[in-house]
Design a protein around this motif. Structure first.
Motif, PDB file in Angstrom:
ATOM      1  N   ARG A   1       0.804  -1.223   0.000  1.00 40.35           N
ATOM      2  CA  ARG A   1       0.000   0.000   0.000  1.00 40.35           C
ATOM      3  C   ARG A   1       0.839   1.277   0.000  1.00 40.35           C
ATOM      4  O   ARG A   1       0.351   2.342  -0.321  1.00 40.35           O
ATOM      5  CB  ARG A   1      -0.936   0.010   1.219  1.00 40.35           C
ATOM      6  N   ARG A   2       2.098   1.202   0.377  1.00 40.26           N
ATOM      7  CA  ARG A   2       3.008   2.353   0.331  1.00 40.26           C
ATOM      8  C   ARG A   2       4.015   2.086  -0.783  1.00 40.26           C
ATOM      9  O   ARG A   2       5.111   1.576  -0.562  1.00 40.26           O
ATOM     10  CB  ARG A   2       3.711   2.546   1.680  1.00 40.26           C
ATOM     11  N   ILE A   3       3.611   2.422  -1.986  1.00 43.70           N
ATOM     12  CA  ILE A   3       4.369   2.019  -3.176  1.00 43.70           C
ATOM     13  C   ILE A   3       5.062   3.223  -3.800  1.00 43.70           C
ATOM     14  O   ILE A   3       4.456   4.281  -4.003  1.00 43.70           O
ATOM     15  CB  ILE A   3       3.434   1.356  -4.204  1.00 43.70           C
ATOM     16  N   GLY A   4       6.345   3.066  -4.091  1.00 42.66           N
ATOM     17  CA  GLY A   4       7.129   4.114  -4.727  1.00 42.66           C
ATOM     18  C   GLY A   4       7.516   3.737  -6.150  1.00 42.66           C
ATOM     19  O   GLY A   4       7.286   2.610  -6.603  1.00 42.66           O
ATOM     20  N   TYR A   5       8.110   4.687  -6.841  1.00 42.71           N
ATOM     21  CA  TYR A   5       8.544   4.474  -8.234  1.00 42.71           C
ATOM     22  C   TYR A   5       9.931   5.062  -8.422  1.00 42.71           C
ATOM     23  O   TYR A   5      10.212   6.186  -7.988  1.00 42.71           O
ATOM     24  CB  TYR A   5       7.578   5.139  -9.209  1.00 42.71           C
TER      25      TYR A   5
ATOM     26  N   ASP B   1       5.617   7.993  -3.515  1.00 41.73           N
ATOM     27  CA  ASP B   1       6.719   8.894  -3.872  1.00 41.73           C
ATOM     28  C   ASP B   1       7.329   8.397  -5.168  1.00 41.73           C
ATOM     29  O   ASP B   1       7.141   7.241  -5.567  1.00 41.73           O
ATOM     30  CB  ASP B   1       7.774   8.936  -2.761  1.00 41.73           C
ATOM     31  N   ARG B   2       8.082   9.267  -5.809  1.00 38.17           N
ATOM     32  CA  ARG B   2       8.757   8.902  -7.053  1.00 38.17           C
ATOM     33  C   ARG B   2      10.149   9.505  -7.073  1.00 38.17           C
ATOM     34  O   ARG B   2      10.386  10.573  -6.487  1.00 38.17           O
ATOM     35  CB  ARG B   2       7.968   9.385  -8.260  1.00 38.17           C
TER      36      ARG B   2
ATOM     37  N   LEU C   1      15.163   7.852  -2.903  1.00 40.99           N
ATOM     38  CA  LEU C   1      13.750   7.723  -2.557  1.00 40.99           C
ATOM     39  C   LEU C   1      13.582   7.287  -1.106  1.00 40.99           C
ATOM     40  O   LEU C   1      12.754   7.836  -0.371  1.00 40.99           O
ATOM     41  CB  LEU C   1      13.069   6.730  -3.502  1.00 40.99           C
ATOM     42  N   LEU C   2      14.379   6.308  -0.656  1.00 37.43           N
ATOM     43  CA  LEU C   2      14.259   5.815   0.717  1.00 37.43           C
ATOM     44  C   LEU C   2      14.713   6.854   1.731  1.00 37.43           C
ATOM     45  O   LEU C   2      14.201   6.899   2.861  1.00 37.43           O
ATOM     46  CB  LEU C   2      15.073   4.538   0.884  1.00 37.43           C
ATOM     47  N   ALA C   3      15.652   7.712   1.351  1.00 36.34           N
ATOM     48  CA  ALA C   3      16.090   8.769   2.265  1.00 36.34           C
ATOM     49  C   ALA C   3      14.964   9.770   2.513  1.00 36.34           C
ATOM     50  O   ALA C   3      14.857  10.352   3.600  1.00 36.34           O
ATOM     51  CB  ALA C   3      17.307   9.482   1.685  1.00 36.34           C
ATOM     52  N   ARG C   4      14.127   9.935   1.513  1.00 36.14           N
ATOM     53  CA  ARG C   4      13.027  10.897   1.603  1.00 36.14           C
ATOM     54  C   ARG C   4      11.746  10.249   2.136  1.00 36.14           C
ATOM     55  O   ARG C   4      10.980  10.865   2.873  1.00 36.14           O
ATOM     56  CB  ARG C   4      12.786  11.483   0.216  1.00 36.14           C
ATOM     57  N   THR C   5      11.508   8.992   1.749  1.00 34.66           N
ATOM     58  CA  THR C   5      10.273   8.289   2.123  1.00 34.66           C
ATOM     59  C   THR C   5      10.626   6.875   2.580  1.00 34.66           C
ATOM     60  O   THR C   5      10.479   5.906   1.836  1.00 34.66           O
ATOM     61  CB  THR C   5       9.291   8.228   0.930  1.00 34.66           C
ATOM     62  N   PRO C   6      11.123   6.744   3.814  1.00 36.15           N
ATOM     63  CA  PRO C   6      11.642   5.448   4.264  1.00 36.15           C
ATOM     64  C   PRO C   6      10.577   4.392   4.531  1.00 36.15           C
ATOM     65  O   PRO C   6      10.907   3.211   4.680  1.00 36.15           O
ATOM     66  CB  PRO C   6      12.378   5.804   5.555  1.00 36.15           C
TER      67      PRO C   6
ATOM     68  N   ASP D   1       6.775   0.302   1.163  1.00 34.13           N
ATOM     69  CA  ASP D   1       6.914  -1.142   1.325  1.00 34.13           C
ATOM     70  C   ASP D   1       7.162  -1.864  -0.001  1.00 34.13           C
ATOM     71  O   ASP D   1       7.413  -3.074  -0.025  1.00 34.13           O
ATOM     72  CB  ASP D   1       5.693  -1.754   2.022  1.00 34.13           C
ATOM     73  N   ALA D   2       7.112  -1.120  -1.124  1.00 31.40           N
ATOM     74  CA  ALA D   2       7.377  -1.707  -2.442  1.00 31.40           C
ATOM     75  C   ALA D   2       7.784  -0.596  -3.404  1.00 31.40           C
ATOM     76  O   ALA D   2       7.364   0.553  -3.257  1.00 31.40           O
ATOM     77  CB  ALA D   2       6.145  -2.435  -2.963  1.00 31.40           C
ATOM     78  N   VAL D   3       8.614  -0.953  -4.385  1.00 32.47           N
ATOM     79  CA  VAL D   3       9.044   0.024  -5.402  1.00 32.47           C
ATOM     80  C   VAL D   3       8.945  -0.620  -6.778  1.00 32.47           C
ATOM     81  O   VAL D   3       9.423  -1.740  -6.996  1.00 32.47           O
ATOM     82  CB  VAL D   3      10.483   0.514  -5.151  1.00 32.47           C
ATOM     83  N   TYR D   4       8.312   0.105  -7.685  1.00 36.71           N
ATOM     84  CA  TYR D   4       8.217  -0.282  -9.098  1.00 36.71           C
ATOM     85  C   TYR D   4       9.291   0.493  -9.859  1.00 36.71           C
ATOM     86  O   TYR D   4       9.386   1.715  -9.748  1.00 36.71           O
ATOM     87  CB  TYR D   4       6.831   0.063  -9.622  1.00 36.71           C
ATOM     88  N   PHE D   5      10.102  -0.215 -10.627  1.00 31.58           N
ATOM     89  CA  PHE D   5      11.188   0.395 -11.388  1.00 31.58           C
ATOM     90  C   PHE D   5      10.822   0.449 -12.871  1.00 31.58           C
ATOM     91  O   PHE D   5      10.104  -0.407 -13.377  1.00 31.58           O
ATOM     92  CB  PHE D   5      12.479  -0.393 -11.204  1.00 31.58           C
ATOM     93  N   SER D   6      11.352   1.450 -13.568  1.00 30.76           N
ATOM     94  CA  SER D   6      11.000   1.641 -14.976  1.00 30.76           C
ATOM     95  C   SER D   6      11.460   0.493 -15.854  1.00 30.76           C
ATOM     96  O   SER D   6      10.877   0.241 -16.909  1.00 30.76           O
ATOM     97  CB  SER D   6      11.571   2.964 -15.502  1.00 30.76           C
TER      98      SER D   6
END
Length: 332
Positions: free
Chosen positions: A184-188, A219-220, A239-244, A247-252
């Motif tokens: 539910r806390r997904i970054g890019y 966050d992105r 990204l993790l430094a800003r939004t630690p 719980d998941a990250v999608y990469f391009s």
């Protein structure tokens, strides 16, 4: 309408549009002989308006030009495009065609210049990545007496032939996969979305699907340059430094995802317990990491083979969707 029936713009048509003789047009284009500035301007305006490209193959060389297939691709450092080339080249060589290629570095203006250079040799076909091109590129391709094949995308209107898959669908599939896994806390983390329009389409649909699923993108981190393993590592770190608490990250793509995975390994971040990782493309190296990368597998070699066969067969204008495959892997 079938694109293959269109005729190339001739020197005579340029001369008629400019209101001068063919010999005058020839002198202007060769920048040799006598002509006024006003005449030159009229000729060049007609050339631009009609999308005319001078024929660099004359006489006995014309038959050689008919066996050329030109590839104008964004990158050679990204294995995606070399895979497409590999698939296409084998098929073309089996039928006596010669593949030539040029690299745009994701620059539309450079693509336009390279397309003009390639068309000057009167190839049988021009293959390009995606549907988004500069207006001048489109005008030249529509005016050219050759086939046009756009690969790796079907989201849009093809000029002639297109072979690939929906990048919008890939973005939706990636988002749904993460939502179904409970994240539910997904970054890019990605690369330049302005130049890589296919990555941009995936990202837009990914964000739209997350929002519809009640978990808008947390966050992105977008790297302004091309994708690479190193840029993926740096991007995840930022990204993790800003939004630690993501719980998941999608990469391009998988290059970027592998960089993120290596960052996790070196910083004691447990994958996927602490952080899940999802890539895109299904590169072979993703199956060789300590944990098999979760990703979407795209049929790049097959795309090249099918695209080349359509050219060899002089097939009617059409769009072929070869789809993609979700690889669940062990990182998400």
């Amino acid at each position: 309408m079938e694109f293959k029936q269109q005729e190339g713009v001739t020197l005579a048509e340029v001369a008629k549009a400019a209101g001068v003789g063919e010999s005058t047009v020839s002198r202007v284009l060769r920048n040799h002989g006598s002509f006024t500035t006003k005449t030159r301007d009229r000729v060049l305006a007609a050339v631009q308006h009609l999308g005319y490209v001078p024929n660099r193959i004359a006489g006995t060389l014309a038959s050689a030009g008919s066996r050329l297939v030109a590839f104008v691709i964004p990158s050679l450092s990204n294995i995606v495009f070399t895979d497409v080339l590999r698939g296409a080249s084998a098929t073309l060589e089996d039928h006596g065609y010669q593949a030539v290629f040029a690299v745009t570095d994701y620059d539309p203006e450079k693509e336009e210049a390279l397309v003009a250079s390639m068309l000057a040799w009167r190839p049988t076909a021009v293959m390009l990545a995606g549907y988004e091109h500069a207006d001048g590129t489109v005008k030249m391709l529509r005016a050219a007496k050759c086939r046009v094949v756009e690969v790796l995308d079907i989201d849009g209107v093809a000029l002639d032939l297109a072979v690939g898959f929906s990048n919008h669908a890939a973005g939706r599939e990636s988002a749904n996969f993460m939502l179904q896994r409970g994240y539910r806390r997904i970054g890019y983390v990605g690369h330049d979305l302005n130049r890589d329009t296919r990555a941009s389409k995936r990202f837009a649909s990914f964000c739209e699907t997350l929002g519809a699923g009640g978990a808008p993108l947390a966050d992105r981190q977008i790297h302004p340059g091309p994708s690479s393993v190193e840029n993926g590592r740096i991007g995840l770190e930022q990204l993790l430094a800003r939004t630690p608490d993501v719980d998941a990250v999608y990469f391009s793509n998988d290059d970027m995802a592998l960089g993120g995975y290596f960052h996790c390994l070196s910083h004691g971040i447990m994958v996927p317990d602490d952080l899940a990782i999802l890539g895109y493309n299904g590169l072979d190296i993703g199956r060789a990491t300590p944990q098999r990368l979760s990703t979407l597998l795209t049929p790049r070699v097959t795309i090249g083979q099918v695209a080349a066969q359509l050219v060899v067969d002089d097939a009617p204008s059409q769009v072929i969707d070869l789809g993609f495959e979700l690889i669940e892997g062990e990182t998400a």
